[in-house]
Scaffold this motif. Sequence first.
Motif, PDB file in Angstrom:
ATOM      1  N   THR A 138      -3.933  -2.672   2.108  1.00 28.23           N
ATOM      2  CA  THR A 138      -2.601  -2.113   2.332  1.00 28.23           C
ATOM      3  C   THR A 138      -2.716  -0.589   2.264  1.00 28.23           C
ATOM      4  OG1 THR A 138      -0.261  -2.207   1.699  1.00 28.23           O
ATOM      5  CG2 THR A 138      -1.846  -2.102  -0.105  1.00 28.23           C
ATOM      6  N   ASP A 139      -1.684   0.097   2.783  1.00 26.10           N
ATOM      7  CA  ASP A 139      -1.704   1.566   2.717  1.00 26.10           C
ATOM      8  C   ASP A 139      -1.675   2.007   1.265  1.00 26.10           C
ATOM      9  OD1 ASP A 139      -1.763   1.761   5.407  1.00 26.10           O
ATOM     10  OD2 ASP A 139       0.425   1.928   5.639  1.00 26.10           O
ATOM     11  N   PRO A 140      -2.190   3.215   0.962  1.00 29.33           N
ATOM     12  CA  PRO A 140      -2.189   3.692  -0.428  1.00 29.33           C
ATOM     13  C   PRO A 140      -0.775   3.698  -0.999  1.00 29.33           C
ATOM     14  CG  PRO A 140      -3.433   5.169   0.995  1.00 29.33           C
ATOM     15  CD  PRO A 140      -2.789   4.172   1.888  1.00 29.33           C
ATOM     16  N   GLY A 141      -0.678   3.384  -2.271  1.00 25.62           N
ATOM     17  CA  GLY A 141       0.632   3.305  -2.922  1.00 25.62           C
ATOM     18  C   GLY A 141       1.233   4.670  -3.171  1.00 25.62           C
ATOM     19  N   LEU A 142       2.549   4.726  -3.208  1.00 25.14           N
ATOM     20  CA  LEU A 142       3.243   5.954  -3.581  1.00 25.14           C
ATOM     21  C   LEU A 142       3.580   5.820  -5.048  1.00 25.14           C
ATOM     22  CD1 LEU A 142       5.579   6.376  -0.491  1.00 25.14           C
ATOM     23  CD2 LEU A 142       3.567   7.752  -1.064  1.00 25.14           C
TER      24      LEU A 142
END
Lengths: 188, 326
Positions: A138-142
Amino acid sequence: MANYGTNEFKGGLKIMLDGDPHSIVSNEFVKPGKGQAFARTRVRNLKTGRVVERTFKSGESVESADVMDTSMQYLYSDGEQWHFMNPETFEQLAADKTAVGEAYLWLMDEAMCEVTLYNGQPLAVTPPNFVEMAIKETDPGLRGDTATGGTKPAYMETGAMVKVPLFIEEGEKIKIDTRNGEYVSRVK
Amino acid sequence: MNWQPTASFGALKKAALLRQTLHAWMHSHGILEVWTPSLSSAANTDPQVESLCLGPQAEALGSRYLHTSPEFAMKRLLCAYPDTDIYQMATVFRAEVQGRYHTSQFNMLEWYRVGMDHKALMRDTESLLAQIWQAFDLPYPEMQHRSYCNEVFQLTGFWPDDLQGSTVRDYFVANGRSFPQALEHDLAACLDLFVDEFIISQFAANHITFLSEYPASQAALARTGVNDDGRCVAERFEVYAGSVELANGFHELADANIQRSRFQGDVQIRKQRNQMPMPVDENLLEALEQGLPACAGIAMGVDRLLMVLGGYSHIGDVLSFTDDNA
């Protein structure tokens, strides 16, 4: 083979219609005060999953379908078939793509599934309502963003895609509701 | 097992208000309240209605049946005292499958108007319904009148009594609806299902519909007559709230001989279908020979009416206890 009369109809009853096993989804009793009574049912074809309406004259009887749900443990897939085991008898069964359908997305080692057998052969596989899976990609977390309510796609080992909150990181374990494929919570 | 009532306290209060309103309307229209026995040595022979029979404990009495409606006894009262309108609110019993709108015991309001025909009784019923909606502080629903025969003709191009089972089947198939195979050779049942699927289900949800001009073959206990178009029709009507059947009204058949032959027809059908035989009400036949005044009568389901008024979706919502925990 046993027969069921319309007065025995209820949700979940397995009956044979047009040569295919069906499960009664709902049954409404229709009866004009001065007339013939009917059972208006919605039935699911257990082979195709299609739900159709069927009306029966009250008193008609239909053949029961030799269908039973058994709790079985998922073992592995060889790419073409999915293998399950009865944890009590250790009997093993293989289900093909048609029987497994979309359930393969939620099949992980040793998951206890509901396997519907028709004449002893797997007809359908229902995964547990909730599964826990680690996120493969998944895309990097915020970090810290728990309030905006935004989501992003996350991919599981099985190929399933689940929309997760932005703060979820790759490698984290999450709980998923398999009935709608939605994210439920993080698993600590 | 669950000892708790299925109706909310609010529903019980609404039920009390409804009964109070019904009694008040009857009283203000000079209709006499009567009471008739629930247990009778005779039963309803109608093959579509199953009477409940008392078990071996009743041996001292001889066999006894619970009434499925107070109709026969009330007609005997009319034969004896022919000058008075009468009504009764009674719990009636039927060996019926449970459903959203069905239960084995329910409350029925039945009234008879001497000298009225079915048309006058429809106006009478409208007046009662208007009173009830007012008592419940609800906007009075729109009323519409539909002719059974005309509706069937408009959809199929046939008058109901000219229809064939195969035509009905083809109509279902063409409309993508399920048609029970067992039905094709039973025209009366075909019509019942056709009317339910394609006519009644189309009634607007917020309307009260009076469906009248039934085909002569569906006369039941009604007289037959000629409508404005010169067609022979049964002088009966049904009342619907949305698609929910509330009441059945008849310009009553008074001829003892016709009544006897209809009973005998019922007995024959019951025999053919292996249904339990039901004893014919000889007392009613004898009373009819004495003479039933010209009258119209109607039976209304009080619990269903309450479901409509309160917006309840299941009959259990308005009954203190249901078949499951009675």
